[in-house]
Design an enzyme around this catalytic site. Sequence first.
Site, PDB file in Angstrom:
ATOM      1  N   ASN A   9       0.863  -1.182   0.000  1.00 63.67           N
ATOM      2  CA  ASN A   9       0.000   0.000   0.000  1.00 63.67           C
ATOM      3  C   ASN A   9       0.896   1.228   0.000  1.00 63.67           C
ATOM      4  O   ASN A   9       1.496   1.553   1.023  1.00 63.67           O
ATOM      5  CB  ASN A   9      -0.900  -0.016   1.251  1.00 63.67           C
ATOM      6  CG  ASN A   9      -1.720   1.257   1.386  1.00 63.67           C
ATOM      7  OD1 ASN A   9      -1.761   2.072   0.464  1.00 63.67           O
ATOM      8  ND2 ASN A   9      -2.367   1.437   2.529  1.00 63.67           N
ATOM      9  N   LYS A  11       0.083   4.239  -0.268  1.00 62.06           N
ATOM     10  CA  LYS A  11      -0.578   5.428   0.294  1.00 62.06           C
ATOM     11  C   LYS A  11      -0.379   6.609  -0.669  1.00 62.06           C
ATOM     12  O   LYS A  11      -0.265   6.405  -1.873  1.00 62.06           O
ATOM     13  CB  LYS A  11      -0.068   5.705   1.707  1.00 62.06           C
ATOM     14  CG  LYS A  11      -0.173   4.444   2.587  1.00 62.06           C
ATOM     15  CD  LYS A  11      -0.015   4.687   4.039  1.00 62.06           C
ATOM     16  CE  LYS A  11      -0.167   3.363   4.794  1.00 62.06           C
ATOM     17  NZ  LYS A  11      -0.114   3.499   6.227  1.00 62.06           N
ATOM     18  N   HIS A  92      -9.513   1.367   5.007  1.00 63.25           N
ATOM     19  CA  HIS A  92      -8.249   1.562   5.730  1.00 63.25           C
ATOM     20  C   HIS A  92      -8.485   2.533   6.892  1.00 63.25           C
ATOM     21  O   HIS A  92      -9.284   3.468   6.771  1.00 63.25           O
ATOM     22  CB  HIS A  92      -7.195   2.118   4.766  1.00 63.25           C
ATOM     23  CG  HIS A  92      -5.812   2.074   5.347  1.00 63.25           C
ATOM     24  ND1 HIS A  92      -5.380   2.995   6.273  1.00 63.25           N
ATOM     25  CD2 HIS A  92      -4.795   1.194   5.173  1.00 63.25           C
ATOM     26  CE1 HIS A  92      -4.135   2.686   6.632  1.00 63.25           C
ATOM     27  NE2 HIS A  92      -3.761   1.601   5.968  1.00 63.25           N
ATOM     28  N   GLU A  94      -6.876   4.952   7.909  1.00 57.54           N
ATOM     29  CA  GLU A  94      -6.652   6.360   7.560  1.00 57.54           C
ATOM     30  C   GLU A  94      -7.878   6.931   6.850  1.00 57.54           C
ATOM     31  O   GLU A  94      -8.215   8.105   7.031  1.00 57.54           O
ATOM     32  CB  GLU A  94      -5.391   6.461   6.670  1.00 57.54           C
ATOM     33  CG  GLU A  94      -4.126   6.243   7.495  1.00 57.54           C
ATOM     34  CD  GLU A  94      -2.960   5.648   6.735  1.00 57.54           C
ATOM     35  OE1 GLU A  94      -2.985   5.607   5.496  1.00 57.54           O
ATOM     36  OE2 GLU A  94      -2.006   5.197   7.409  1.00 57.54           O
ATOM     37  N   GLU A 165      -5.196  -4.574  10.829  1.00 57.65           N
ATOM     38  CA  GLU A 165      -4.171  -3.549  10.993  1.00 57.65           C
ATOM     39  C   GLU A 165      -4.437  -2.772  12.282  1.00 57.65           C
ATOM     40  O   GLU A 165      -5.218  -1.803  12.272  1.00 57.65           O
ATOM     41  CB  GLU A 165      -4.195  -2.568   9.814  1.00 57.65           C
ATOM     42  CG  GLU A 165      -3.885  -3.190   8.472  1.00 57.65           C
ATOM     43  CD  GLU A 165      -3.304  -2.164   7.503  1.00 57.65           C
ATOM     44  OE1 GLU A 165      -2.178  -2.370   7.046  1.00 57.65           O
ATOM     45  OE2 GLU A 165      -3.970  -1.148   7.240  1.00 57.65           O
ATOM     46  N   GLY A 171       2.734   2.549  10.820  1.00 59.13           N
ATOM     47  CA  GLY A 171       3.704   3.639  10.661  1.00 59.13           C
ATOM     48  C   GLY A 171       4.461   3.994  11.927  1.00 59.13           C
ATOM     49  O   GLY A 171       5.106   5.043  11.984  1.00 59.13           O
ATOM     50  N   SER A 203       3.630  -1.885  10.408  1.00 59.89           N
ATOM     51  CA  SER A 203       5.086  -1.951  10.622  1.00 59.89           C
ATOM     52  C   SER A 203       5.687  -3.295  10.229  1.00 59.89           C
ATOM     53  O   SER A 203       6.574  -3.804  10.906  1.00 59.89           O
ATOM     54  CB  SER A 203       5.426  -1.582  12.076  1.00 59.89           C
ATOM     55  OG  SER A 203       5.051  -0.249  12.338  1.00 59.89           O
TER      56      SER A 203
HETATM   57  P1  13P Z   1       3.164   0.601   7.639  1.00 56.38           P
HETATM   58  O1  13P Z   1       3.641  -0.723   7.048  1.00 56.38           O
HETATM   59  O2  13P Z   1       3.914   1.769   7.099  1.00 56.38           O
HETATM   60  O3  13P Z   1       3.111   0.542   9.133  1.00 56.38           O
HETATM   61  O4  13P Z   1       1.658   0.807   7.131  1.00 56.38           O
HETATM   62  C1  13P Z   1       0.749  -0.213   7.289  1.00 56.38           C
HETATM   63  C2  13P Z   1      -0.460   0.115   6.518  1.00 56.38           C
HETATM   64  O5  13P Z   1      -1.199   1.015   6.870  1.00 56.38           O
HETATM   65  C3  13P Z   1      -0.726  -0.663   5.294  1.00 56.38           C
HETATM   66  O6  13P Z   1      -2.020  -0.456   4.830  1.00 56.38           O
END
Ligand code: 13P
Length: 241
Positions: A9, A11, A92, A94, A165, A171, A203
């Site tokens: 992903n 982002k 997600h 976010e 997640e 992150g 992570s």
């Molecule tokens: P990270 O791997 O950067 O922690 O992000 C995870 C994520 O949100 C994948 O959708």
Amino acid sequence: MKRKHIVGNWKMNGSAVVIDDVLDQLLKQTLPADVSVCVPSPYLQRAGERLAGSSLRLGAQNVSEHGDGAYTGEVSARMLRDVGCHLAIIGHSERRRYFAETDESVMNKLARLLEVGLFGVVCVGETLAERDGGRAEAKIESQLAQLHTLMARGATPKRFCVAYEPIWAIGTGRAASLEQIAQMHEFIKRCLGASYAVLYGGSVKAVNAADILALSAVDGVLVGGASLDAKEFGEICRAAS
Ligand code: 13P
């Protein structure tokens, strides 16, 4: 043993140059897993052309909950299919946090994907306060509840999977422990059925991927930051074998 799914992903990161470079590097590697990359929507067409004929799959990071029509700024499931997508991430954390997506809109988005034959990666996860308060499973159960409506209408394990997640692990460099991951994945499979794939995200890096992917309840990983680095993402994919 079933092949594991590795989903990147990206982002809201990257550029035409970066995307060409990372995809070209990935295409040169032998990847012993089912690998997908979810790039920002302006680059989907470009990435789709680059990946055509390869085993790497193209994914989107979101989809409209509506079909084609007067919804300015939205991208429909049919359009995603048109540019070569196989799947889309939906719900997600976010998007739930910054764009007010709800369990209901996530269900509608999954319904739109299923209508056009795309695969859905439905994200769920608890906050740290919910985990510390002993409410992690209740939160996940409530996020999964609406999916039963679609499952009753034929949304089989071939049509969607769940990505667990934990929000506090995204992150932060602090992945959930193997025990926390195994427990929650087993819980999700008890809620939906053992044949639904459950990916872990939060992570995931080259250093921890092999241990996470070795867990029997983990069917793959959803990788954020580390998926923008072709070398590291390649190592994560190879950790699936
Ligand atoms: P990270 O791997 O950067 O922690 O992000 C995870 C994520 O949100 C994948 O959708």
